[in-house]
Design an enzyme around this catalytic site. Sequence first.
Site, PDB file in Angstrom:
ATOM      1  N   ASP A  10      14.061   5.188   0.988  1.00 41.00           N
ATOM      2  CA  ASP A  10      12.821   4.399   1.038  1.00 41.00           C
ATOM      3  C   ASP A  10      13.074   3.001   1.594  1.00 41.00           C
ATOM      4  O   ASP A  10      14.161   2.445   1.433  1.00 41.00           O
ATOM      5  CB  ASP A  10      12.230   4.315  -0.381  1.00 41.00           C
ATOM      6  CG  ASP A  10      10.761   3.951  -0.376  1.00 41.00           C
ATOM      7  OD1 ASP A  10      10.148   3.944   0.711  1.00 41.00           O
ATOM      8  OD2 ASP A  10      10.222   3.664  -1.458  1.00 41.00           O
ATOM      9  N   ASN A  45       3.008  12.023   2.217  1.00 44.65           N
ATOM     10  CA  ASN A  45       3.189  11.278   3.472  1.00 44.65           C
ATOM     11  C   ASN A  45       2.275  11.775   4.595  1.00 44.65           C
ATOM     12  O   ASN A  45       2.057  11.062   5.585  1.00 44.65           O
ATOM     13  CB  ASN A  45       4.655  11.308   3.935  1.00 44.65           C
ATOM     14  CG  ASN A  45       5.586  10.468   3.102  1.00 44.65           C
ATOM     15  OD1 ASN A  45       6.759  10.784   2.928  1.00 44.65           O
ATOM     16  ND2 ASN A  45       5.096   9.354   2.552  1.00 44.65           N
TER      17      ASN A  45
HETATM   18  C1  IPE Z   1       8.865   8.773  -0.946  1.00 45.06           C
HETATM   19  O1  IPE Z   1       8.676   7.545  -0.320  1.00 45.06           O
HETATM   20  C2  IPE Z   1       9.000   9.833   0.078  1.00 45.06           C
HETATM   21  C3  IPE Z   1      10.136   9.703   0.965  1.00 45.06           C
HETATM   22  C4  IPE Z   1      11.131   8.866   0.875  1.00 45.06           C
HETATM   23  C5  IPE Z   1      10.159  10.639   2.038  1.00 45.06           C
HETATM   24  P1  IPE Z   1       7.222   6.870  -0.229  1.00 45.06           P
HETATM   25  O2  IPE Z   1       7.454   5.519   0.321  1.00 45.06           O
HETATM   26  O3  IPE Z   1       6.294   7.740   0.474  1.00 45.06           O
HETATM   27  O4  IPE Z   1       6.815   6.796  -1.769  1.00 45.06           O
HETATM   28  P2  IPE Z   1       5.665   6.005  -2.519  1.00 45.06           P
HETATM   29  O5  IPE Z   1       4.384   6.546  -2.018  1.00 45.06           O
HETATM   30  O6  IPE Z   1       5.821   4.560  -2.221  1.00 45.06           O
HETATM   31  O7  IPE Z   1       5.893   6.303  -3.966  1.00 45.06           O
HETATM   32  C1  IPE Z   2      10.748   5.875   3.756  1.00 40.91           C
HETATM   33  O1  IPE Z   2      10.388   4.617   4.183  1.00 40.91           O
HETATM   34  C2  IPE Z   2      10.571   6.947   4.805  1.00 40.91           C
HETATM   35  C3  IPE Z   2       9.410   7.821   4.596  1.00 40.91           C
HETATM   36  C4  IPE Z   2       8.629   7.832   3.568  1.00 40.91           C
HETATM   37  C5  IPE Z   2       9.122   8.760   5.662  1.00 40.91           C
HETATM   38  P1  IPE Z   2       8.888   4.106   4.119  1.00 40.91           P
HETATM   39  O2  IPE Z   2       8.215   4.468   5.373  1.00 40.91           O
HETATM   40  O3  IPE Z   2       8.242   4.575   2.866  1.00 40.91           O
HETATM   41  O4  IPE Z   2       9.097   2.538   4.052  1.00 40.91           O
HETATM   42  P2  IPE Z   2       8.304   1.489   3.154  1.00 40.91           P
HETATM   43  O5  IPE Z   2       8.395   1.978   1.731  1.00 40.91           O
HETATM   44  O6  IPE Z   2       6.901   1.478   3.651  1.00 40.91           O
HETATM   45  O7  IPE Z   2       9.023   0.218   3.362  1.00 40.91           O
HETATM   46 MG    MG Z   3       8.104   3.836   0.998  1.00 38.89          MG
END
Ligand code: IPE
Ligand code: IPE
Ligand code: MG
Length: 249
Positions: A21, A69
């Site tokens: 993340d 996502n």
């Molecule tokens: C969780 O990350 C899913 C992945 C790392 C693929 P998100 O960034 O989507 O999670 P939330 O929504 O902030 O909990």
């Molecule tokens: C994790 O990084 C990757 C995916 C969920 C695909 P994020 O895209 O959630 O990054 P933040 O949390 O918005 O910084």
């Molecule tokens: Mg994230």
Amino acid sequence: MSYKDQLNTNKIPQHVAIIMDGNGRWAEKQGEHRVFGHTKGVESVREALTAAGEIGVKYLTLYAFSTENWNRPKEEVDALMDLLVKTITMEVESLNENEVRLHVIGDLDSLPPGCKDALQKSIDDTKHNSRVNLILALSYSSKWEITRAIKNIVEDVQEGKLELENIGTETIDQYLNTANFPEPELLIRTSGERRISNFLLWQLAYSELYFTETLWPDFKKEHFFEAIYNYQQRERRFGKTSAQLLSNE
Ligand code: IPE
Ligand code: IPE
Ligand code: MG
């Protein structure tokens, strides 16, 4: 001294799961588009995979794209799918060199056909490897996985393939997408968020949780070793008392 040198080689977890993340925030911090962060994040996947291989972690599960996502802006979803196909195709050679076997858990039928085909090809092309198992969670959510398992269990009971009285926790294990993998001893989540986000709810029942502020694109091998080192300092009691564990009861 590096964390790697301080590791107890007799206490290496078999299975490490990571919620990768912080890609978006990493990019936005430097005025770039979120997608730039995802692209950089691929390097951290290589780092974690190499680190796992170096110390003998047999299973590495990476949460790459959740069911939730799909609700992101179309542009970002498309870019992520594109990145996935490109990376998977480009990395096959390196996976084979490093004896890495690719697996995927999640609702593969919801992926664009090109993406699903590329994944299937890489899964087939690496299936003879056995040093490290790389498990990508794609279009995955634990509630989806458990719902699917329950449906399949009910169906098998109705068809007489399974007896109601024989259903135990191991039965549930077998109906999940992770049926062939041990449970993760350690879960790592980067970027400072402290939640599970619908990841492996059943399988993480007794896992050690490790949260770090490091954003995923900044996560390097040494961060991985640091997490393993931290894990090794913990006492896993599984409901017992510390005294029982010390006397090997
Ligand atoms: C969780 O990350 C899913 C992945 C790392 C693929 P998100 O960034 O989507 O999670 P939330 O929504 O902030 O909990
Ligand atoms: C994790 O990084 C990757 C995916 C969920 C695909 P994020 O895209 O959630 O990054 P933040 O949390 O918005 O910084
Ligand atoms: Mg994230």
